[in-house]
Design a protein around this motif. Structure first.
Motif, short mmCIF file in Angstrom:
data_model
loop_
_atom_site.label_atom_id
_atom_site.label_comp_id
_atom_site.label_asym_id
_atom_site.label_seq_id
_atom_site.Cartn_x
_atom_site.Cartn_y
_atom_site.Cartn_z
N THR A 85 0.84 -1.20 0.00
CA THR A 85 0.00 0.00 0.00
C THR A 85 0.88 1.25 0.00
O THR A 85 1.77 1.37 0.83
CB THR A 85 -0.91 -0.02 1.24
N PRO A 99 -9.33 1.96 4.85
CA PRO A 99 -8.14 1.15 5.11
C PRO A 99 -8.20 -0.17 4.34
O PRO A 99 -9.21 -0.49 3.71
CB PRO A 99 -8.20 0.90 6.62
N VAL A 100 -7.15 -0.93 4.43
CA VAL A 100 -7.08 -2.25 3.82
C VAL A 100 -7.63 -3.27 4.82
O VAL A 100 -7.26 -3.24 5.99
CB VAL A 100 -5.62 -2.59 3.45
N MET A 144 -4.04 -14.07 5.43
CA MET A 144 -2.72 -13.98 6.06
C MET A 144 -2.23 -15.35 6.53
O MET A 144 -1.06 -15.69 6.34
CB MET A 144 -2.77 -13.00 7.24
N ILE A 179 -0.37 -14.28 2.80
CA ILE A 179 -0.32 -12.97 2.16
C ILE A 179 0.25 -11.96 3.16
O ILE A 179 -0.19 -11.92 4.31
CB ILE A 179 -1.73 -12.51 1.72
N PHE A 216 0.90 -7.91 4.10
CA PHE A 216 0.42 -6.55 3.82
C PHE A 216 1.50 -5.58 4.28
O PHE A 216 1.77 -5.48 5.47
CB PHE A 216 -0.91 -6.29 4.55
N ARG A 217 2.08 -4.89 3.33
CA ARG A 217 3.18 -3.99 3.63
C ARG A 217 2.83 -2.57 3.17
O ARG A 217 1.87 -2.37 2.43
CB ARG A 217 4.45 -4.45 2.88
N GLY A 218 3.64 -1.61 3.58
CA GLY A 218 3.46 -0.25 3.12
C GLY A 218 4.74 0.26 2.48
O GLY A 218 5.82 -0.25 2.77
N PHE A 219 4.60 1.26 1.61
CA PHE A 219 5.80 1.86 1.02
C PHE A 219 5.69 3.37 1.04
O PHE A 219 4.68 3.95 0.65
CB PHE A 219 6.01 1.40 -0.43
N TRP A 220 6.77 3.99 1.50
CA TRP A 220 6.87 5.44 1.51
C TRP A 220 8.29 5.80 1.07
O TRP A 220 9.25 5.46 1.75
CB TRP A 220 6.60 5.98 2.91
N THR A 242 -7.79 -4.62 10.52
CA THR A 242 -7.82 -3.39 9.74
C THR A 242 -6.40 -2.87 9.62
O THR A 242 -5.79 -2.50 10.61
CB THR A 242 -8.70 -2.34 10.44
N ALA A 243 -5.90 -2.88 8.38
CA ALA A 243 -4.53 -2.41 8.15
C ALA A 243 -4.61 -0.95 7.72
O ALA A 243 -4.95 -0.65 6.57
CB ALA A 243 -3.85 -3.27 7.10
N SER A 244 -4.32 -0.06 8.65
CA SER A 244 -4.45 1.37 8.36
C SER A 244 -3.39 1.80 7.35
O SER A 244 -2.22 1.43 7.44
CB SER A 244 -4.32 2.17 9.67
N THR A 245 -3.84 2.57 6.37
CA THR A 245 -2.95 3.06 5.32
C THR A 245 -1.80 3.86 5.93
O THR A 245 -0.63 3.66 5.58
CB THR A 245 -3.76 3.94 4.34
N MET A 302 0.74 1.61 7.64
CA MET A 302 1.61 0.90 6.70
C MET A 302 2.61 1.84 6.04
O MET A 302 3.78 1.52 5.88
CB MET A 302 0.77 0.18 5.64
N ILE A 303 2.13 3.02 5.61
CA ILE A 303 3.01 3.92 4.84
C ILE A 303 3.96 4.67 5.76
O ILE A 303 5.17 4.64 5.56
CB ILE A 303 2.17 4.92 4.01
N PHE A 304 3.42 5.35 6.75
CA PHE A 304 4.27 6.27 7.53
C PHE A 304 4.96 5.59 8.71
O PHE A 304 6.01 6.03 9.16
CB PHE A 304 3.46 7.47 8.00
N ASP A 340 5.51 2.20 8.62
CA ASP A 340 6.17 1.02 8.05
C ASP A 340 5.80 -0.25 8.81
O ASP A 340 6.63 -1.14 9.03
CB ASP A 340 7.70 1.23 8.06
N ILE A 341 4.54 -0.32 9.23
CA ILE A 341 4.05 -1.52 9.92
C ILE A 341 3.73 -2.60 8.88
O ILE A 341 3.06 -2.32 7.88
CB ILE A 341 2.77 -1.21 10.73
N SER A 342 4.21 -3.80 9.11
CA SER A 342 3.90 -4.94 8.24
C SER A 342 2.84 -5.80 8.90
O SER A 342 2.88 -6.02 10.11
CB SER A 342 5.13 -5.82 8.02
N PHE A 343 1.92 -6.30 8.10
CA PHE A 343 0.89 -7.23 8.59
C PHE A 343 1.15 -8.59 7.94
O PHE A 343 1.03 -8.74 6.74
CB PHE A 343 -0.50 -6.71 8.25
N ARG A 344 1.52 -9.55 8.77
CA ARG A 344 1.87 -10.87 8.27
C ARG A 344 0.98 -11.92 8.91
O ARG A 344 0.26 -11.64 9.86
CB ARG A 344 3.34 -11.18 8.64
#
Lengths: 350, 350
Positions: free
Chosen positions: A249, A257-258, A265, A270, A272-276, B259-262, B265-267, B269-273
């Protein structure tokens, strides 16, 4: 102007968009005249208005200029007006892009350390130079750091008409990776599909048709999904990922949100990661790695593998119109502020 | 029984819980008599009823015995009754646990390849042996494979009174890692807090008090979060994670997704595994790695660093009562099926 004065203040008065406290851009921004730049460095040419810029003004972005009197703008291309005596590697007339955080590019001129800038060749054109800093490296990095993609693998993304989305299509194509692209239902559906396919998209479809269209396409299930929308558009991408796949994301256009399904999972592994780009990536890459990524993007432009985004320029003085244009849906162009008239206006006023 | 017959059928008739098609356990399971085991291998002693067993009967788990006539039960301890001539390393009287998928442990006896079993020492006790296969290695693996935790780091988890949760507390303690434990509001709050603290928990609290209690505790923000609940209990753990932290989901007791908050994840850098012991972990470890993990768990038991869970045994014939007991909240004990009376009953019937 005397020769003495010219030695310390050679620019026209600087004109800049400034805010003193966070709020909605149209409420808190104003176009102000700032003192002339002393030993001026770059003058701005084009600066995009990115969602992150808007979020900065709203106080919802982790990077901000100092307030009050902050100038927003993370991105843009500037032309070097003059350089200090110690500066090597930059000359007047060079095009440069900002490498420091929260440079504040919505201004006509400024004085900055030379090390804060990275030179880009003028042959790539103004629109490419103005928009090279954030969107294309985001696409490049997301295609490379999460999943070790091989030739023929597929990547799925929503928000495929975004600037990052279009860069993903083209960079993936250049690397032999196929793309599955989700777009929203829209009036000019055929034209949009056709444009994305001309950029190299292998499949362009909507949430409702995704599963059927993917099946009919014969493309393999993607190992990487990219999400800048959230909500059901994120779930649609997640649903078609291979076991062990990763959903990255990088934006949240829908403000939803996702939903990370427990079964996805646990049983499908699967992630779920984020990129900035300005976060861990920038830290890990350092200045050199970031510059190298930008040079690779320049290489894609030079090889004709990347097209410059369509831009819709607004003179700095018409910034309110620019923000109004931002709100129009499916605009298909990046809104940019054009400093050239204002710089001229300042010079004339002087 | 003649000597000839004894050569091929030495067990009493096998009694097993059997189902023919997926459905709710009380609807589809029945206790049946199966033919005596020929050259019998292990006879079951205790077999827990795990959530994954219930999901198997419901048809909601990716591993299932062949239907119709399938015997559920992934876990349990068995006693070797007799071994074939070629078998080395196992002797009658040994305690063994099943290493093959979907062994079907809810039965009194069975005949299996010796390679499907792993020996455990009787000194750890029956309750520990019966429950060693799934929960403790899940805790151990989650503490090791996602984040490189150092002495003094913290881990946060919800569902802390689950069998995995209690194993996490104890194994973390043995490794010098501190735990922040979320439990639900309950009548016997003080007793529960006291029990978890006696196992080594550093902080035990509720969703509502988590942020304040963590602050007051002086513990550092966790780098790893473990979630077996979902919904708000997953968000509570996510909220306190350090930047760059990982939330690992291994269950979904609340039936609510994560709920994976945008922004997280982005700011941040939390990963959901996700983690599933029978998934990628088992594949990557192979038989040897899995056995090594079990032997490490045996080591924790031997060192007094792990306490056997409290078990509530039900004779196989009282399996309906066992399932009813499963539904009671906050039971604090693992429900296990005890085969010994049934084995005896079968022998007597013979």
């Amino acid at each position: 102007m005397s020769d003495d004065a010219a030695a310390t203040a050679v620019s026209a008065p600087v004109r800049a968009l400034v805010f003193d406290a966070p709020g909605e851009p149209l409420d808190v921004l104003s176009l102000r005249e700032l003192p002339p730049a002393a030993q001026p460095g770059p003058g701005e040419v084009l600066s995009p208005i990115n969602p992150s810029d808007v979020n900065t003004v709203q106080g919802k972005y982790p990077l901000s200029p100092r307030l009050p009197g902050g100038v927003p703008g993370h991105e843009g291309v500037a032309e070097v007006v003059t350089v200090g005596e110690q500066v090597t590697g930059l000359s007047p007339g060079d095009w440069v892009i900002p490498m420091a955080p929260a440079t504040g590019t919505w201004r006509t001129h400024g004085t900055f350390p030379a090390a804060n800038w990275h030179r880009v060749p003028q042959e790539i054109g103004l629109a490419a130079a103005a928009t090279i800093l954030i969107n294309p490296p985001t696409a490049l990095a997301m295609l490379e750091i999460f999943v070790d993609l091989a030739h023929g693998d597929t990547v799925a993304q929503n928000g495929a008409t975004s600037a990052v989305g279009e860069a993903v299509i083209q960079i993936a194509k250049a690397r032999g990776i196929r793309t599955i692209n989700l777009i929203r239902e829209r009036a000019d559906m055929e034209a949009t599909v056709s444009r994305l396919k001309s950029l190299g998209a292998d499949l362009v479809t909507t949430e409702a048709r995704l599963v059927d269209d993917l099946k009919a396409s014969g493309l393999p299930a993607p190992r990487l999904g990219l999400n800048c929308v959230g909500g059901s558009a994120a779930q649609a991408v997640t649903r078609i990922l291979q076991d062990g796949g990763t959903l990255v994301t990088y934006g949240g256009m829908s403000m939803q949100p996702v939903t990370a399904s427990t079964a996805a999972m646990i049983f499908k592994d699967i992630s779920f990661r984020g990129f900035w780009l300005s976060g861990r990536w920038a830290k890990e890459q350092g200045r050199e790695g970031r510059a190298a990524a930008l040079d690779r993007i320049v290489g894609f432009y030079r090889a004709g593998q990347l097209e410059a985004p369509q831009v819709h320029p607004f003179p700095l003085g018409a910034w309110r119109d620019a923000f109004a244009a931002l709100a129009a849906p499916h605009r298909g162009r990046k809104i940019v502020l054009d400093m050239r008239d204002e710089a001229q206006a300042g010079a004339t006023a002087q």
